[in-house]
Design a protein around this motif. Structure first.
Motif, PDB file in Angstrom:
ATOM      1  N   ILE A  60      -6.208  -8.350  11.767  1.00  0.00           N
ATOM      2  CA  ILE A  60      -7.144  -8.893  10.787  1.00  0.00           C
ATOM      3  C   ILE A  60      -7.892 -10.097  11.363  1.00  0.00           C
ATOM      4  O   ILE A  60      -9.064 -10.310  11.066  1.00  0.00           O
TER       5      ILE A  60
ATOM      6  N   ARG B  60      -9.249  -9.437   3.209  1.00  0.00           N
ATOM      7  CA  ARG B  60      -8.205  -9.000   2.273  1.00  0.00           C
ATOM      8  C   ARG B  60      -8.796  -8.762   0.879  1.00  0.00           C
ATOM      9  O   ARG B  60      -8.428  -7.806   0.191  1.00  0.00           O
TER      10      ARG B  60
ATOM     11  N   TRP C 118     -11.945  -7.872   0.178  1.00  0.00           N
ATOM     12  CA  TRP C 118     -12.704  -6.628   0.221  1.00  0.00           C
ATOM     13  C   TRP C 118     -11.776  -5.426   0.240  1.00  0.00           C
ATOM     14  O   TRP C 118     -12.079  -4.382  -0.321  1.00  0.00           O
ATOM     15  N   GLU C 119     -10.633  -5.558   0.912  1.00  0.00           N
ATOM     16  CA  GLU C 119      -9.667  -4.456   0.961  1.00  0.00           C
ATOM     17  C   GLU C 119      -9.203  -4.091  -0.448  1.00  0.00           C
ATOM     18  O   GLU C 119      -9.048  -2.920  -0.780  1.00  0.00           O
ATOM     19  N   LYS C 120      -8.991  -5.102  -1.278  1.00  0.00           N
ATOM     20  CA  LYS C 120      -8.548  -4.857  -2.651  1.00  0.00           C
ATOM     21  C   LYS C 120      -9.655  -4.245  -3.508  1.00  0.00           C
ATOM     22  O   LYS C 120      -9.391  -3.469  -4.414  1.00  0.00           O
TER      23      LYS C 120
ATOM     24  N   ILE D 285     -11.509   1.026   2.501  1.00  0.00           N
ATOM     25  CA  ILE D 285     -10.821   0.244   3.527  1.00  0.00           C
ATOM     26  C   ILE D 285      -9.322   0.449   3.361  1.00  0.00           C
ATOM     27  O   ILE D 285      -8.730   0.036   2.365  1.00  0.00           O
ATOM     28  N   LYS D 286      -8.725   1.109   4.321  1.00  0.00           N
ATOM     29  CA  LYS D 286      -7.298   1.417   4.279  1.00  0.00           C
ATOM     30  C   LYS D 286      -6.646   1.040   5.614  1.00  0.00           C
ATOM     31  O   LYS D 286      -6.404   1.897   6.463  1.00  0.00           O
ATOM     32  N   PRO D 287      -6.362  -0.242   5.830  1.00  0.00           N
ATOM     33  CA  PRO D 287      -5.721  -0.607   7.094  1.00  0.00           C
ATOM     34  C   PRO D 287      -4.265  -0.147   7.140  1.00  0.00           C
ATOM     35  O   PRO D 287      -3.620   0.002   6.098  1.00  0.00           O
TER      36      PRO D 287
ATOM     37  N   ARG E 161      -1.744  -6.256   8.792  1.00  0.00           N
ATOM     38  CA  ARG E 161      -2.779  -5.236   8.690  1.00  0.00           C
ATOM     39  C   ARG E 161      -3.345  -4.933  10.074  1.00  0.00           C
ATOM     40  O   ARG E 161      -3.645  -5.837  10.836  1.00  0.00           O
TER      41      ARG E 161
ATOM     42  N   PHE F  56      -6.494  -2.589  11.662  1.00  0.00           N
ATOM     43  CA  PHE F  56      -7.693  -1.862  11.287  1.00  0.00           C
ATOM     44  C   PHE F  56      -8.140  -0.924  12.409  1.00  0.00           C
ATOM     45  O   PHE F  56      -8.100  -1.288  13.591  1.00  0.00           O
TER      46      PHE F  56
ATOM     47  N   ASP G 189     -12.344   1.687   9.856  1.00  0.00           N
ATOM     48  CA  ASP G 189     -12.220   0.579   8.905  1.00  0.00           C
ATOM     49  C   ASP G 189     -13.221  -0.525   9.231  1.00  0.00           C
ATOM     50  O   ASP G 189     -13.840  -1.104   8.334  1.00  0.00           O
TER      51      ASP G 189
ATOM     52  N   LEU H  25     -16.181  -2.056   6.976  1.00  0.00           N
ATOM     53  CA  LEU H  25     -16.290  -3.489   6.692  1.00  0.00           C
ATOM     54  C   LEU H  25     -17.664  -4.029   7.073  1.00  0.00           C
ATOM     55  O   LEU H  25     -18.238  -4.844   6.355  1.00  0.00           O
TER      56      LEU H  25
END
Length: 112
Positions: free
Chosen positions: A15, A30, A32-34, A39-41, A49, A51, A55, A59
């Motif tokens: 990350i 983090r 943006w991941e939520k 985005i699936k690291p 995490r 990536f 990914d 991003l």
């Protein structure tokens, strides 16, 4: 002819490395991941995490929509779900042209 080293490409990026590539904080990644399902690291047992290239491309696309075009998260989410293919193609073209421009500037500087 000068020797050129091969560019080493990794399969997974931490990350911190991704944040440095994009010029943002790790907390934003983090966040943006939520908020974005694309985005699936991968996470190890410790929860770190990692990536993939895919990914990172996603991003970059989110960064372009939110930071450069000024869209809201909801607007970016809707646009990604509706037009992901088209947006990805357009973004790749812009990225490629930017890379070509950098190479041309480098060649110009070498000739001067």
């Amino acid at each position: 002819m000068p020797y050129k080293e091969k560019k080493i490409e990794k399969y997974y990026y931490s990350i911190g490395e991704v944040a440095e590539m994009l010029g943002v904080n790790t907390s934003l990644i983090r966040f943006w991941e939520k908020n974005f399902d694309i985005i699936k690291p991968h996470k190890n047992k410790k929860g770190n995490r990692y990536f993939t290239k895919n990914d990172i491309e996603n991003l970059k696309l989110i960064y372009h929509l939110v930071k450069e075009q000024g869209m809201t998260l909801e607007g970016a989410r809707k646009k990604l779900s509706a037009q992901k293919e088209e947006l990805t193609d357009n973004y790749k073209i812009v990225e490629c042209l930017t890379e070509i421009k950098g190479m041309l500037i480098e060649i110009r500087d070498l000739l001067d």
